[in-house]
Enzyme design. Structure first.
Site, PDB file in Angstrom:
ATOM      1  N   GLU A  64       2.312 -23.468 -10.697  1.00  0.00           N
ATOM      2  CA  GLU A  64       3.677 -23.915 -11.322  1.00  0.00           C
ATOM      3  C   GLU A  64       4.035 -25.312 -10.634  1.00  0.00           C
ATOM      4  OE1 GLU A  64       6.959 -21.381 -11.970  1.00  0.00           O
ATOM      5  OE2 GLU A  64       5.627 -19.837 -12.853  1.00  0.00           O
ATOM      6  N   GLU A 102       5.576 -14.764  -8.749  1.00  0.00           N
ATOM      7  CA  GLU A 102       6.588 -14.767  -7.584  1.00  0.00           C
ATOM      8  C   GLU A 102       7.429 -13.337  -7.056  1.00  0.00           C
ATOM      9  OE1 GLU A 102       9.242 -17.849  -9.085  1.00  0.00           O
ATOM     10  OE2 GLU A 102       7.773 -19.390  -9.120  1.00  0.00           O
TER      11      GLU A 102
HETATM   12  O1  IFM Z   1      11.271 -20.679 -15.004  1.00  0.00           O
HETATM   13  C1  IFM Z   1      10.695 -20.054 -13.665  1.00  0.00           C
HETATM   14  C2  IFM Z   1       9.595 -19.223 -14.100  1.00  0.00           C
HETATM   15  O2  IFM Z   1       9.806 -18.174 -14.660  1.00  0.00           O
HETATM   16  C3  IFM Z   1       9.219 -18.926 -12.431  1.00  0.00           C
HETATM   17  N1  IFM Z   1       9.105 -20.108 -11.475  1.00  0.00           N
HETATM   18  C4  IFM Z   1      10.097 -20.897 -11.502  1.00  0.00           C
HETATM   19  C5  IFM Z   1      10.305 -21.405 -13.065  1.00  0.00           C
HETATM   20  C6  IFM Z   1      11.687 -22.235 -13.024  1.00  0.00           C
HETATM   21  O3  IFM Z   1      12.630 -21.853 -12.222  1.00  0.00           O
END
Ligand code: IFM
Length: 449
Positions: free
Chosen positions: A364, A171
């Site tokens: 994710e 990200e």
């Molecule tokens: O916890 C975070 C992660 O580190 C990166 N993506 C989003 C998740 C939830 O906010």
């Protein structure tokens, strides 16, 4: 110690036996990141997050990640949880500040972790940067990209005999926006659009890392970018223009350079250095493209006031304003739950990038809810896995799905207030208790085999 499962978790069976079948080779996994779970701060160099969390008021509950889930010492227990879940793969991150600790001896931890995972039959999938930048470095400096590639070479050399799937960055959009534009994350800068070089240098670091990994003999390389559909607040032209701009910033700015070798119109000229030459590096082919998806965003024209949204304060002078999506459930974080937006996102990617889009992996997806009998999380995950299947059925080449997260962990500026785990972690004792969603995911995986 792993406590026995909550009653619901032990007795839960797959509530959705008619779940659609995914391809046999589909990769099922869970994700975590180093800073959010490892602890053991004394056994690594400091990161920008250590400095940030030490500043009063930065983290809402005043907590730090000094201990976090103490995964550094309890990794065997956590790998046992992964094995019990039956996942194919585990996405974790290598902490750059740990990797360089004690002349590189910090990497011993990842050696042990990778060995443990391999012994348990779980494929290790390391992310090489998940926001915990060594405090001596700065993404505003172009040189950080080159330093990243050097570090990546060292990690690949050390783990490459057992690791067969790699992720360069996590990200970069959030690290740029939250960390450098809005100041809500480390290093806490509020540069607004002057933060754009941070995006460019991370993208350059990604391209250089792909080259470094290939030079070390690695294959199966991807990036984990966060994406979500952007919906205009209305069909009014000001709202549509604001939503389009937001879409450029959050989606296209990070996907176009990697997949098309170009920045969206109007962005390249804002970037530092020899952008054309850098884009050739950034577009170094990846084997797959990772998408972190949580929710769509509804965006309208600026409203001239500060906006509180999903734990963020957005200044009044941004050229857009984020609005609530009405009529849908929200997580404890206030994020809207809209599974069908995942199908929309994936089919939209296929339309925009066509044959330039490599296979996709959802790196994710998850939600924050309290409680061990977490039926809301089951509903969220169930809806999203089905939405993913609809994208597959529509012809999008999706190869894997990773739940965020294995454990309740340090949720950055929210501290420990947000629980994303399939496994509950007691904040006092650090005892792990699998939640109902752990059993649900385990049963889903069993039913798929
Ligand atoms: O916890 C975070 C992660 O580190 C990166 N993506 C989003 C998740 C939830 O906010």
């Amino acid at each position: 110690m792993i406590r026995r499962m909550a009653t619901d978790a032990r007795t839960a069976t797959n509530p959705t036996p008619e779940f659609p079948a995914f391809p046999d080779t589909f990769l099922w996994g869970v994700s975590t990141s180093a800073h959010q779970i490892e602890g053991a701060v004394d056994e690594r160099e400091p990161s920008v997050w250590d400095v940030f969390t030490a500043e009063p008021g930065r983290v809402k509950d005043g907590s730090t990640a000094a201990v976090a889930c103490d995964h550094y010492h309890r990794y065997r227990e956590d790998v046992a949880l992964l094995a019990g879940l039956g996942v194919d793969a585990y996405r974790f991150s290598v902490s750059w500040p740990r990797a360089v600790f004690a002349g590189g001896r910090g990497l011993d931890f990842y050696d042990r972790l990778v060995d443990e995972l391999c012994a348990a039959g779980v494929r290790p999938v390391p992310t090489l940067f998940h926001w915990d930048l060594p405090v001596t470095l700065d993404w505003l400096d172009r040189d950080t990209a080159a330093r990243f590639a050097e570090y990546v070479s060292v990690v690949a050399e050390r783990l490459g005999d057992r690791v067969t799937k790699w992720i360069t960055l996590n990200e970069p959009a959030e690290h740029t926006l939250l960390g450098h534009a809005l100041g809500a994350h480390a290093p806490g800068r509020q540069l607004l659009f002057d933060a754009l070089p941070v995006a460019h240098h991370q993208l350059l670091a990604h391209g250089l890392a792909v080259r470094a990994l290939r030079a070390a003999g690695a294959s199966d390389i991807g990036i984990a970018n966060s994406h979500g559909p952007t919906w205009p607040a209305s069909q009014d032209s000001a709202d549509v223009a604001a939503a389009d701009f937001y879409d450029v910033l959050l989606n296209q700015l990070f996907a176009d350079p990697v997949l098309l070798g170009e920045y969206p119109a109007g962005i390249g000229e804002l970037m530092p250095g020899d952008v054309e030459a850098d884009l050739k590096v950034i577009a170094e082919p990846v084997d797959w493209y990772g998408i972190n998806y949580y929710a769509p965003t509804r965006v309208g024209a600026p409203q001239g006031t500060e906006i509180e949204f999903g734990g963020l304060t957005m200044p009044a002078d941004l050229p857009f304003s984020v609005r609530q999506i009405e009529g849908v459930p929200v997580t404890d974080f206030g994020w809207p739950v809209v599974p069908e937006a995942l199908t929309e996102l994936l089919t939209g990617f296929r339309e925009r990038y066509g044959d330039r889009l490599p296979p996709v992996v959802i790196t994710e997806n998850g939600c924050s809810y309290e409680g061990i009998d977490d039926q809301d999380r089951i509903a969220y995950l169930d809806g999203h896995v089905r939405a993913l299947h609809r994208a597959l059925a529509a012809g999008v080449d999706v190869r894997g799905y990773f739940v965020w997260s294995l454990l309740d962990n340090f949720e950055w500026a929210e501290g420990y207030a947000r629980r994303f785990g399939l496994v509950h972690v007691d904040r006092e004792t650090l005892e792990r208790t699998p939640k109902a969603s752990y059993a649900w995911f385990r049963d889903l995986l069993r039913a798929q085999r």
